[in-house]
Motif scaffolding. Sequence first.
Motif, short mmCIF file in Angstrom:
data_model
loop_
_atom_site.label_atom_id
_atom_site.label_comp_id
_atom_site.label_asym_id
_atom_site.label_seq_id
_atom_site.Cartn_x
_atom_site.Cartn_y
_atom_site.Cartn_z
N ASN A 1 0.81 -1.22 0.00
CA ASN A 1 0.00 0.00 0.00
C ASN A 1 0.84 1.27 0.00
O ASN A 1 0.41 2.29 0.48
CB ASN A 1 -0.93 0.02 1.22
N ASN A 2 2.03 1.20 -0.55
CA ASN A 2 2.95 2.32 -0.42
C ASN A 2 3.12 3.16 -1.68
O ASN A 2 3.97 4.04 -1.72
CB ASN A 2 4.32 1.83 0.04
N MET A 3 2.34 2.93 -2.69
CA MET A 3 2.49 3.69 -3.92
C MET A 3 1.95 5.11 -3.77
O MET A 3 2.52 6.06 -4.29
CB MET A 3 1.77 2.98 -5.07
N GLY A 4 0.89 5.25 -3.06
CA GLY A 4 0.30 6.56 -2.81
C GLY A 4 -1.01 6.39 -2.09
O GLY A 4 -1.66 5.35 -2.22
N PHE A 5 -1.36 7.38 -1.30
CA PHE A 5 -2.61 7.28 -0.57
C PHE A 5 -3.04 8.65 -0.08
O PHE A 5 -2.26 9.59 -0.04
CB PHE A 5 -2.51 6.29 0.60
N GLY A 6 -4.31 8.74 0.27
CA GLY A 6 -4.85 9.96 0.85
C GLY A 6 -5.38 9.64 2.22
O GLY A 6 -5.76 8.51 2.51
N ILE A 7 -5.38 10.64 3.08
CA ILE A 7 -5.87 10.44 4.44
C ILE A 7 -6.79 11.61 4.82
O ILE A 7 -6.71 12.68 4.24
CB ILE A 7 -4.72 10.34 5.48
N ASN A 8 -7.64 11.36 5.81
CA ASN A 8 -8.48 12.44 6.31
C ASN A 8 -7.80 13.10 7.51
O ASN A 8 -6.75 12.65 7.98
CB ASN A 8 -9.88 11.92 6.66
N ARG A 9 -8.39 14.17 8.01
CA ARG A 9 -7.78 14.92 9.11
C ARG A 9 -7.62 14.07 10.36
O ARG A 9 -6.61 14.16 11.06
CB ARG A 9 -8.59 16.17 9.42
N LYS A 10 -8.61 13.23 10.68
CA LYS A 10 -8.54 12.38 11.88
C LYS A 10 -7.32 11.46 11.82
O LYS A 10 -6.58 11.32 12.80
CB LYS A 10 -9.82 11.56 12.03
N THR A 11 -7.10 10.85 10.66
CA THR A 11 -5.93 9.97 10.50
C THR A 11 -4.65 10.77 10.61
O THR A 11 -3.68 10.33 11.23
CB THR A 11 -6.00 9.22 9.16
N TRP A 12 -4.62 11.97 10.00
CA TRP A 12 -3.44 12.82 10.10
C TRP A 12 -3.14 13.15 11.56
O TRP A 12 -1.99 13.11 11.99
CB TRP A 12 -3.61 14.10 9.29
N GLU A 13 -4.16 13.46 12.34
CA GLU A 13 -3.95 13.78 13.75
C GLU A 13 -3.39 12.58 14.51
O GLU A 13 -2.54 12.73 15.39
CB GLU A 13 -5.26 14.26 14.40
N GLN A 14 -3.85 11.38 14.16
CA GLN A 14 -3.30 10.17 14.78
C GLN A 14 -1.83 10.00 14.42
O GLN A 14 -1.01 9.68 15.27
CB GLN A 14 -4.11 8.94 14.35
N ILE A 15 -1.51 10.18 13.15
CA ILE A 15 -0.12 10.06 12.70
C ILE A 15 0.73 11.14 13.37
O ILE A 15 1.83 10.87 13.86
CB ILE A 15 -0.03 10.16 11.17
N LYS A 16 0.21 12.35 13.42
CA LYS A 16 0.95 13.46 14.02
C LYS A 16 1.24 13.19 15.49
O LYS A 16 2.30 13.54 16.00
CB LYS A 16 0.17 14.76 13.85
N SER A 17 0.30 12.54 16.19
CA SER A 17 0.53 12.23 17.61
C SER A 17 1.67 11.23 17.79
O SER A 17 2.20 11.10 18.89
CB SER A 17 -0.75 11.71 18.26
N CYS A 18 2.04 10.55 16.73
CA CYS A 18 3.13 9.56 16.77
C CYS A 18 4.38 10.06 16.05
O CYS A 18 5.22 9.27 15.63
CB CYS A 18 2.67 8.26 16.14
N LYS A 19 4.51 11.37 15.90
CA LYS A 19 5.60 11.92 15.12
C LYS A 19 6.97 11.50 15.62
O LYS A 19 7.87 11.24 14.82
CB LYS A 19 5.51 13.44 15.04
N GLU A 20 7.14 11.42 16.93
CA GLU A 20 8.45 11.01 17.48
C GLU A 20 8.81 9.60 17.01
O GLU A 20 9.93 9.35 16.59
CB GLU A 20 8.45 11.08 19.01
N HIS A 21 7.83 8.71 17.07
CA HIS A 21 8.09 7.34 16.62
C HIS A 21 8.39 7.31 15.13
O HIS A 21 9.36 6.72 14.68
CB HIS A 21 6.91 6.42 16.95
N PHE A 22 7.54 7.97 14.34
CA PHE A 22 7.70 7.96 12.88
C PHE A 22 9.05 8.57 12.47
O PHE A 22 9.77 8.01 11.64
CB PHE A 22 6.56 8.71 12.20
#
Length: 161
Positions: free
Chosen positions: A25-46
């Motif tokens: 699933n790494n070719m390209g994708f779109g996300i909504n704001r809720k998913t972005w906020e979840q990813i952003k909360s894990c920024k240190e890990h990422f």
Amino acid sequence: MYTAVKGVSSLTHRVSVGIWNAGKNNMGFGINRKTWEQIKSCKEHFCTYDDYNWDWSINSMGQSCLQRNLKVLVVKAPRIFHIGNCGVHHRKECNERKDAQKVEQLLQSRRNTLFPESLHLDMGLNPGPSRKKVKPYGGWGDIRDRNLCLSFVDNALRTTL
């Protein structure tokens, strides 16, 4: 998708639901704001996960920081294409301009089928990778790379709608 799909025109309205799979699933994708906020909360890990592959960093983040994998909606007929076939992991002879022209021709020939009025959900998509943690490949240990990543995440919301 990296793999060629036969009969693409008849598949443009078909989708499946599954779990994020870094290898698929790494070719390209779109996300909504809720998913972005979840990813952003894990920024240190990422941003500090020692793997130069962003997709495996997301995979690890889903297993560690989020405590669950991300769900994906996968279209059966791709709208995103890989045209960068030059380099270490790909063929020796390459012409990215020619590859891009092939994709343009393909999209032109299928332009009437790319935006269906309705979608059909296919059941039975592979549920995704196991929860087994994978050892990172390395290559993301430089503090400058990590700090740049963190600055992108911190400043991203300033430029969004």
